[in-house]
Design a protein around this motif. Structure first.
Motif, PDB file in Angstrom:
ATOM      1  N   SER A 184      21.467  -1.058   4.590  1.00 43.93           N
ATOM      2  CA  SER A 184      22.807  -1.611   4.416  1.00 43.93           C
ATOM      3  C   SER A 184      22.674  -3.102   4.123  1.00 43.93           C
ATOM      4  CB  SER A 184      23.672  -1.385   5.661  1.00 43.93           C
ATOM      5  OG  SER A 184      23.141  -2.075   6.771  1.00 43.93           O
ATOM      6  N   ARG A 185      21.514  -3.661   4.440  1.00 44.74           N
ATOM      7  CA  ARG A 185      21.202  -5.065   4.172  1.00 44.74           C
ATOM      8  C   ARG A 185      20.157  -5.117   3.052  1.00 44.74           C
ATOM      9  NH1 ARG A 185      18.445  -7.319   8.296  1.00 44.74           N
ATOM     10  NH2 ARG A 185      18.840  -9.353   7.397  1.00 44.74           N
ATOM     11  N   TRP A 186      20.630  -5.083   1.809  1.00 44.81           N
ATOM     12  CA  TRP A 186      19.724  -5.017   0.664  1.00 44.81           C
ATOM     13  C   TRP A 186      19.046  -6.349   0.376  1.00 44.81           C
ATOM     14  CZ3 TRP A 186      18.429  -0.335  -0.613  1.00 44.81           C
ATOM     15  CH2 TRP A 186      19.304   0.705  -0.298  1.00 44.81           C
ATOM     16  N   ASN A 187      19.561  -7.438   0.932  1.00 41.99           N
ATOM     17  CA  ASN A 187      18.956  -8.753   0.704  1.00 41.99           C
ATOM     18  C   ASN A 187      18.033  -9.191   1.824  1.00 41.99           C
ATOM     19  OD1 ASN A 187      20.009  -9.297  -1.851  1.00 41.99           O
ATOM     20  ND2 ASN A 187      21.971  -9.891  -0.978  1.00 41.99           N
ATOM     21  N   SER A 188      17.643  -8.283   2.695  1.00 40.49           N
ATOM     22  CA  SER A 188      16.704  -8.632   3.766  1.00 40.49           C
ATOM     23  C   SER A 188      15.340  -8.932   3.140  1.00 40.49           C
ATOM     24  CB  SER A 188      16.588  -7.494   4.777  1.00 40.49           C
ATOM     25  OG  SER A 188      15.894  -6.399   4.206  1.00 40.49           O
ATOM     26  N   PRO A 189      14.514  -9.731   3.809  1.00 41.46           N
ATOM     27  CA  PRO A 189      13.182 -10.014   3.260  1.00 41.46           C
ATOM     28  C   PRO A 189      12.366  -8.748   2.987  1.00 41.46           C
ATOM     29  CG  PRO A 189      13.673 -11.516   5.062  1.00 41.46           C
ATOM     30  CD  PRO A 189      14.788 -10.484   5.034  1.00 41.46           C
ATOM     31  N   GLY A 190      12.449  -7.773   3.870  1.00 37.50           N
ATOM     32  CA  GLY A 190      11.703  -6.535   3.671  1.00 37.50           C
ATOM     33  C   GLY A 190      12.167  -5.756   2.459  1.00 37.50           C
ATOM     34  N   GLU A 191      13.483  -5.671   2.268  1.00 36.73           N
ATOM     35  CA  GLU A 191      14.009  -4.935   1.102  1.00 36.73           C
ATOM     36  C   GLU A 191      13.703  -5.664  -0.200  1.00 36.73           C
ATOM     37  OE1 GLU A 191      14.943  -1.766   1.056  1.00 36.73           O
ATOM     38  OE2 GLU A 191      14.255  -2.049   3.090  1.00 36.73           O
ATOM     39  N   LYS A 192      13.783  -6.990  -0.188  1.00 32.32           N
ATOM     40  CA  LYS A 192      13.427  -7.757  -1.385  1.00 32.32           C
ATOM     41  C   LYS A 192      11.963  -7.539  -1.744  1.00 32.32           C
ATOM     42  CE  LYS A 192      16.680 -11.597  -0.941  1.00 32.32           C
ATOM     43  NZ  LYS A 192      16.748 -13.063  -0.721  1.00 32.32           N
ATOM     44  N   LEU A 193      11.097  -7.567  -0.737  1.00 37.38           N
ATOM     45  CA  LEU A 193       9.666  -7.353  -0.976  1.00 37.38           C
ATOM     46  C   LEU A 193       9.405  -5.943  -1.498  1.00 37.38           C
ATOM     47  CD1 LEU A 193       6.698  -8.268  -0.784  1.00 37.38           C
ATOM     48  CD2 LEU A 193       6.719  -7.366   1.568  1.00 37.38           C
ATOM     49  N   THR A 194      10.022  -4.954  -0.876  1.00 37.13           N
ATOM     50  CA  THR A 194       9.821  -3.570  -1.321  1.00 37.13           C
ATOM     51  C   THR A 194      10.216  -3.420  -2.786  1.00 37.13           C
ATOM     52  OG1 THR A 194      10.190  -2.727   0.918  1.00 37.13           O
ATOM     53  CG2 THR A 194      10.432  -1.150  -0.890  1.00 37.13           C
ATOM     54  N   LYS A 195      11.367  -3.941  -3.163  1.00 31.82           N
ATOM     55  CA  LYS A 195      11.833  -3.827  -4.552  1.00 31.82           C
ATOM     56  C   LYS A 195      10.896  -4.565  -5.506  1.00 31.82           C
ATOM     57  CE  LYS A 195      14.769  -2.761  -7.834  1.00 31.82           C
ATOM     58  NZ  LYS A 195      14.137  -3.278  -9.040  1.00 31.82           N
ATOM     59  N   LYS A 196      10.417  -5.730  -5.104  1.00 34.82           N
ATOM     60  CA  LYS A 196       9.485  -6.492  -5.943  1.00 34.82           C
ATOM     61  C   LYS A 196       8.212  -5.686  -6.195  1.00 34.82           C
ATOM     62  CE  LYS A 196       6.748 -10.729  -5.926  1.00 34.82           C
ATOM     63  NZ  LYS A 196       6.390 -11.939  -5.184  1.00 34.82           N
ATOM     64  N   ILE A 197       7.692  -5.048  -5.157  1.00 32.14           N
ATOM     65  CA  ILE A 197       6.458  -4.270  -5.310  1.00 32.14           C
ATOM     66  C   ILE A 197       6.706  -2.993  -6.107  1.00 32.14           C
ATOM     67  CG2 ILE A 197       4.640  -3.043  -4.050  1.00 32.14           C
ATOM     68  CD1 ILE A 197       5.008  -5.212  -1.834  1.00 32.14           C
ATOM     69  N   ILE A 198       7.852  -2.357  -5.906  1.00 30.06           N
ATOM     70  CA  ILE A 198       8.225  -1.194  -6.721  1.00 30.06           C
ATOM     71  C   ILE A 198       8.206  -1.574  -8.198  1.00 30.06           C
ATOM     72  CG2 ILE A 198      10.194   0.243  -7.390  1.00 30.06           C
ATOM     73  CD1 ILE A 198      10.891   0.386  -4.362  1.00 30.06           C
ATOM     74  N   ASP A 199       8.816  -2.712  -8.524  1.00 29.86           N
ATOM     75  CA  ASP A 199       8.850  -3.179  -9.914  1.00 29.86           C
ATOM     76  C   ASP A 199       7.447  -3.506 -10.425  1.00 29.86           C
ATOM     77  OD1 ASP A 199      11.616  -2.880  -9.887  1.00 29.86           O
ATOM     78  OD2 ASP A 199      12.004  -5.018  -9.592  1.00 29.86           O
ATOM     79  N   GLU A 233       0.825  -1.207   0.000  1.00 29.84           N
ATOM     80  CA  GLU A 233       0.000   0.000   0.000  1.00 29.84           C
ATOM     81  C   GLU A 233       0.860   1.259   0.000  1.00 29.84           C
ATOM     82  OE1 GLU A 233      -3.203   2.555  -0.158  1.00 29.84           O
ATOM     83  OE2 GLU A 233      -2.993   0.449  -0.701  1.00 29.84           O
ATOM     84  N   ASN A 234       1.956   1.254   0.755  1.00 27.12           N
ATOM     85  CA  ASN A 234       2.843   2.423   0.782  1.00 27.12           C
ATOM     86  C   ASN A 234       3.451   2.695  -0.589  1.00 27.12           C
ATOM     87  OD1 ASN A 234       2.378   2.906   3.484  1.00 27.12           O
ATOM     88  ND2 ASN A 234       4.177   1.793   4.174  1.00 27.12           N
ATOM     89  N   VAL A 235       3.868   1.649  -1.288  1.00 25.33           N
ATOM     90  CA  VAL A 235       4.426   1.825  -2.637  1.00 25.33           C
ATOM     91  C   VAL A 235       3.334   2.301  -3.591  1.00 25.33           C
ATOM     92  CG1 VAL A 235       5.439   0.621  -4.626  1.00 25.33           C
ATOM     93  CG2 VAL A 235       6.311   0.172  -2.314  1.00 25.33           C
ATOM     94  N   ARG A 236       2.175   1.664  -3.543  1.00 24.95           N
ATOM     95  CA  ARG A 236       1.078   2.004  -4.446  1.00 24.95           C
ATOM     96  C   ARG A 236       0.615   3.444  -4.273  1.00 24.95           C
ATOM     97  NH1 ARG A 236      -3.596   3.477  -4.730  1.00 24.95           N
ATOM     98  NH2 ARG A 236      -3.984   3.368  -2.510  1.00 24.95           N
ATOM     99  N   ALA A 237       0.542   3.895  -3.024  1.00 24.76           N
ATOM    100  CA  ALA A 237      -0.017   5.215  -2.730  1.00 24.76           C
ATOM    101  C   ALA A 237       0.995   6.350  -2.886  1.00 24.76           C
ATOM    102  CB  ALA A 237      -0.592   5.217  -1.310  1.00 24.76           C
ATOM    103  N   SER A 238       2.233   6.039  -3.222  1.00 18.99           N
ATOM    104  CA  SER A 238       3.259   7.081  -3.334  1.00 18.99           C
ATOM    105  C   SER A 238       3.661   7.299  -4.789  1.00 18.99           C
ATOM    106  CB  SER A 238       4.491   6.695  -2.509  1.00 18.99           C
ATOM    107  OG  SER A 238       5.117   5.556  -3.069  1.00 18.99           O
ATOM    108  N   ASP A 239       4.370   8.407  -5.011  1.00 21.83           N
ATOM    109  CA  ASP A 239       4.899   8.696  -6.342  1.00 21.83           C
ATOM    110  C   ASP A 239       6.258   8.042  -6.564  1.00 21.83           C
ATOM    111  OD1 ASP A 239       2.743  10.462  -7.005  1.00 21.83           O
ATOM    112  OD2 ASP A 239       3.683  11.980  -5.740  1.00 21.83           O
ATOM    113  N   GLY A 240       6.916   7.663  -5.488  1.00 24.89           N
ATOM    114  CA  GLY A 240       8.227   7.029  -5.560  1.00 24.89           C
ATOM    115  C   GLY A 240       8.699   6.648  -4.171  1.00 24.89           C
ATOM    116  N   THR A 241       9.698   5.789  -4.127  1.00 16.41           N
ATOM    117  CA  THR A 241      10.211   5.271  -2.861  1.00 16.41           C
ATOM    118  C   THR A 241      11.692   5.564  -2.726  1.00 16.41           C
ATOM    119  OG1 THR A 241       8.583   3.480  -2.801  1.00 16.41           O
ATOM    120  CG2 THR A 241      10.584   3.168  -1.491  1.00 16.41           C
TER     121      THR A 241
END
Length: 113
Positions: free
Chosen positions: A40-55, A27-35
């Motif tokens: 420092s941990r780009w492979n964390s589950p949260g960062e992977k999910l965020t990038k997937k949803i951004i894409d 919802e945060n990605v969808r409702a924003s114009d950009g993220t």
């Protein structure tokens, strides 16, 4: 998660009904114009999910590596170039990346000054 009433009201924030981070992230990605992602941990589950949803939504993003950040001038230029009016701020938590909270606050203050 729960928002302090005064802050939420001031910024027009609405608490998501889910206590799980995946639907809130989407919802945060969808409702924003950009993220802007801070990590420092780009492979964390949260960062992977965020990038997937951004894409998935085709939204612009700007990565700020906590250990080697880009200049705030580059971040400001990205905001302007992409016409970002509603910015989603995402990234590692203070618990997994000590010091990141204060870094993000200081970085954004300079970017948005």
């Amino acid at each position: 998660g729960p928002l302090p009433r005064g802050i939420a009201t001031y910024y027009g924030m609405v608490e998501h009904e889910s206590d799980q981070y995946p639907p809130r992230t989407a919802e945060n990605v969808r409702a924003s114009d950009g993220t802007m992602r801070f990590a420092s941990r780009w492979n964390s589950p949260g960062e992977k999910l965020t990038k997937k949803i951004i894409d998935q939504y085709g939204r612009p993003y700007f990565d700020v590596d906590f250990l080697c950040p880009p200049s705030t001038l580059r971040a400001r230029a990205w905001l302007i170039r992409n016409h970002i009016e509603v910015l989603n701020v995402a990234g590692n938590s203070e618990a997994t990346c000590p010091g990141i909270r204060d870094f993000v606050i200081d970085y954004l203050k300079e970017v948005l000054a």
